[in-house]
Every structure is written in structure tokens, then in C-alpha cells.
Design an enzyme around this catalytic site. Sequence first.
Site, PDB file in Angstrom:
ATOM      1  N   ASP A 135       0.838  -1.197   0.000  1.00  0.00           N
ATOM      2  CA  ASP A 135       0.000   0.000   0.000  1.00  0.00           C
ATOM      3  C   ASP A 135       0.880   1.257   0.000  1.00  0.00           C
ATOM      4  O   ASP A 135       2.005   1.238   0.521  1.00  0.00           O
ATOM      5  CB  ASP A 135      -0.855  -0.041   1.286  1.00  0.00           C
ATOM      6  CG  ASP A 135      -1.821   1.108   1.396  1.00  0.00           C
ATOM      7  OD1 ASP A 135      -2.262   1.627   0.358  1.00  0.00           O
ATOM      8  OD2 ASP A 135      -2.138   1.485   2.543  1.00  0.00           O
ATOM      9  N   ASP A 156      -0.469   4.953   0.659  1.00  0.00           N
ATOM     10  CA  ASP A 156      -0.880   5.926   1.680  1.00  0.00           C
ATOM     11  C   ASP A 156      -0.880   5.285   3.065  1.00  0.00           C
ATOM     12  O   ASP A 156      -1.544   4.276   3.293  1.00  0.00           O
ATOM     13  CB  ASP A 156      -2.294   6.445   1.389  1.00  0.00           C
ATOM     14  CG  ASP A 156      -2.363   7.155   0.048  1.00  0.00           C
ATOM     15  OD1 ASP A 156      -1.312   7.595  -0.453  1.00  0.00           O
ATOM     16  OD2 ASP A 156      -3.468   7.254  -0.505  1.00  0.00           O
ATOM     17  N   ASP A 160      -2.530  -0.352   5.760  1.00  0.00           N
ATOM     18  CA  ASP A 160      -2.942   0.204   7.060  1.00  0.00           C
ATOM     19  C   ASP A 160      -4.462   0.159   7.237  1.00  0.00           C
ATOM     20  O   ASP A 160      -4.955   0.556   8.292  1.00  0.00           O
ATOM     21  CB  ASP A 160      -2.427   1.645   7.239  1.00  0.00           C
ATOM     22  CG  ASP A 160      -3.109   2.625   6.313  1.00  0.00           C
ATOM     23  OD1 ASP A 160      -3.286   2.280   5.115  1.00  0.00           O
ATOM     24  OD2 ASP A 160      -3.475   3.722   6.758  1.00  0.00           O
TER      25      ASP A 160
END
Lengths: 171, 171
Positions: A8, A10, A130
Site C-alpha cells: 500500500d 498511503d 494500514d
Amino acid sequence: MAKRILLDMDGVMADVYQNLINLEYRNSGRRISYRDLEGNNVLTYFPNLSEMLHQKGFFRNLPLMAGAQEGTEYLNSKYDLYIVTAAVKLPDSMIEKYEWLQENFPYIRPQQMIFCGSKIPVCGDIMIDDHPKNLYPFCGERILFTQPNNIHMDFPDFVRINSWKDIDTLL
Amino acid sequence: MAKRILLDMDGVMADVYQNLINLEYRNSGRRISYRDLEGNNVLTYFPNLSEMLHQKGFFRNLPLMAGAQEGTEYLNSKYDLYIVTAAVKLPDSMIEKYEWLQENFPYIRPQQMIFCGSKIPVCGDIMIDDHPKNLYPFCGERILFTQPNNIHMDFPDFVRINSWKDIDTLL
């Protein structure tokens, strides 16, 4: 054959919260800390969140997470690495994210980048993210990267890591 | 649960060759037909192919393939549909392709769009594509959409369809 990792952007490679904190201070003079954000609704702290995310340059100028450059280079050398980022809901972010990756991770080739709406159809052996909502439907090994949005939540199905140092140890 | 279809854009939903033919005529006055392109290296006919593909607006103004709008709407109603397009090598094309989809296929949500470099990590039950290189590594049902680049080639592993009419019959 090397295992495929879906990484990922961000909140893992790019420090989105730091950019929001910086912008909020510039716009309103309010100083917000990471601690404030932990487990709280970000809209409480960034009432203009949508405008901030839509602001030209927001994703082009994201600060790097500590250790992200070295850690990503390590993963890229050992695994079949893909950068998978939910970007289509903010379509102007796609070119900004591409340029940001090119600048900060020049060894990542365009073939390794995936800009999607949903991550559900993207498959691999390991996902680092996240957001629990991205990890839940993933069939492989699920690694949750600690960020203020998930810090107080308990996820027995995921391996939690708190920084890029943990990635180097784990993988 | 509905089967997941990965649907290609260029050469399936969008008529890229027609746009190249139009531009070549506008630029050089040379009239090229689909028949000329069949089985031949496109660079012979479009010596400035790279410049044409990089030209602002190229992917924003692509003509539709005949039947693509009705056919895609049908697939979207019956299957778990994702539009998967190799766009990252031409990063400016991503926003143009997004806008093109929004205009011509307004029922396709951003969550259903995937802009990638390689299609290898994108999984599903059925892939519809005009490029054998995308179909070969795919594990599900592989449907080759006839285009000048593949018309003279024999692919026993793929189901070949010649138009959107065939999609309606097959799926």
C-alpha cells in the site's frame, strides 16, 4: 519463484497524516498531533478533509514514511513487488502518485504500479496495508501497518507492524 | 456469487485503431484501412505511433467499439465486472481513460476501474482482451477479442470473439 507482495502507498510508504497535520496548521493555525488522531474520527480534526485531499499537489508532495525508501528497495530486491493504491475515487491523484513514486522510488517500474478503486481483485501472497477493510478480503498473509486509524483496534487475524524496521525483520 | 469478469478497454471497449487511422489521415493525408493493419506491424503504418499515443486527448476522445455500451451494461448487470486497462506506461492516459469511462459508461463505478502496468496480479474468472500476452498468464476463462493485431493468429487456448454481438451470445 519469489512471493508476490502487494504494498500500500498511503499510510505505509507515504505519510498522509503528516501532510494533513501540516496543511491544517497552515490553513487554520491549529496544531494537531498524531496522538490526537489515534482512534478518533479524522473529520473531527480535519473538518475540511475532502477539500484537502482534492487540493492539487496533495499526493504529489506527501512526506515519506521513515525507512520507506530503504525498506521498499529491500522488498523489491527479494519479492515480486507491486504497489497497489486505492486512487480512482480521487482520479487526479493517479498522476500525482505516479510522479511521487517515480521521484522517490525510481527503481519501481510502471509495470509494478496498480491504481485501483477496490483492491479485492488484486491477488498476491502478502499484503501490507494500514486499512483493515483492504486486508480482510485478502487470501494471503495480511500485515497491518500501524497508523492512527487502526492503533487502538485489535485484529487477531493480522500481523501488526509498527514501522518499516519491523518489515525488515519480518520479511 | 456472480463470476468476476476483467474487461479490457483499448481494442475492446474503445476503438484505438480507428483513432490512429483518423489521426494519420489528419497528420499525413495517408488513408489506412483496417485491412492494411491485419497481421502487420502497426509501426509500418503509423511511423509516429509513440507521439500519437502521447498526444494530449488521444485516450479522452477514443471512438466506441460498436455495441460496447450496450454490451458492457449487460455484463455489468450479470457479472462482477472490473475494467482493467494497462495505462501506467502512459501515465497521462489514466485521467483521460477515467473521464472517458465516466462519460460513456456512467454506471461503471470508480471501484470497478483498475489502471495498471501489468495485468498479471489481477484475478478473476473470465478475462476479455485483444492482447494474447495479457490472456496467456490468466488462470480463468480467456476470451480473445478480434483486432487487427491478432486476426491472423491461431490461439487454441482462447475463445475468440469477433464483436460485442458474440459476447452477448457467449456470456
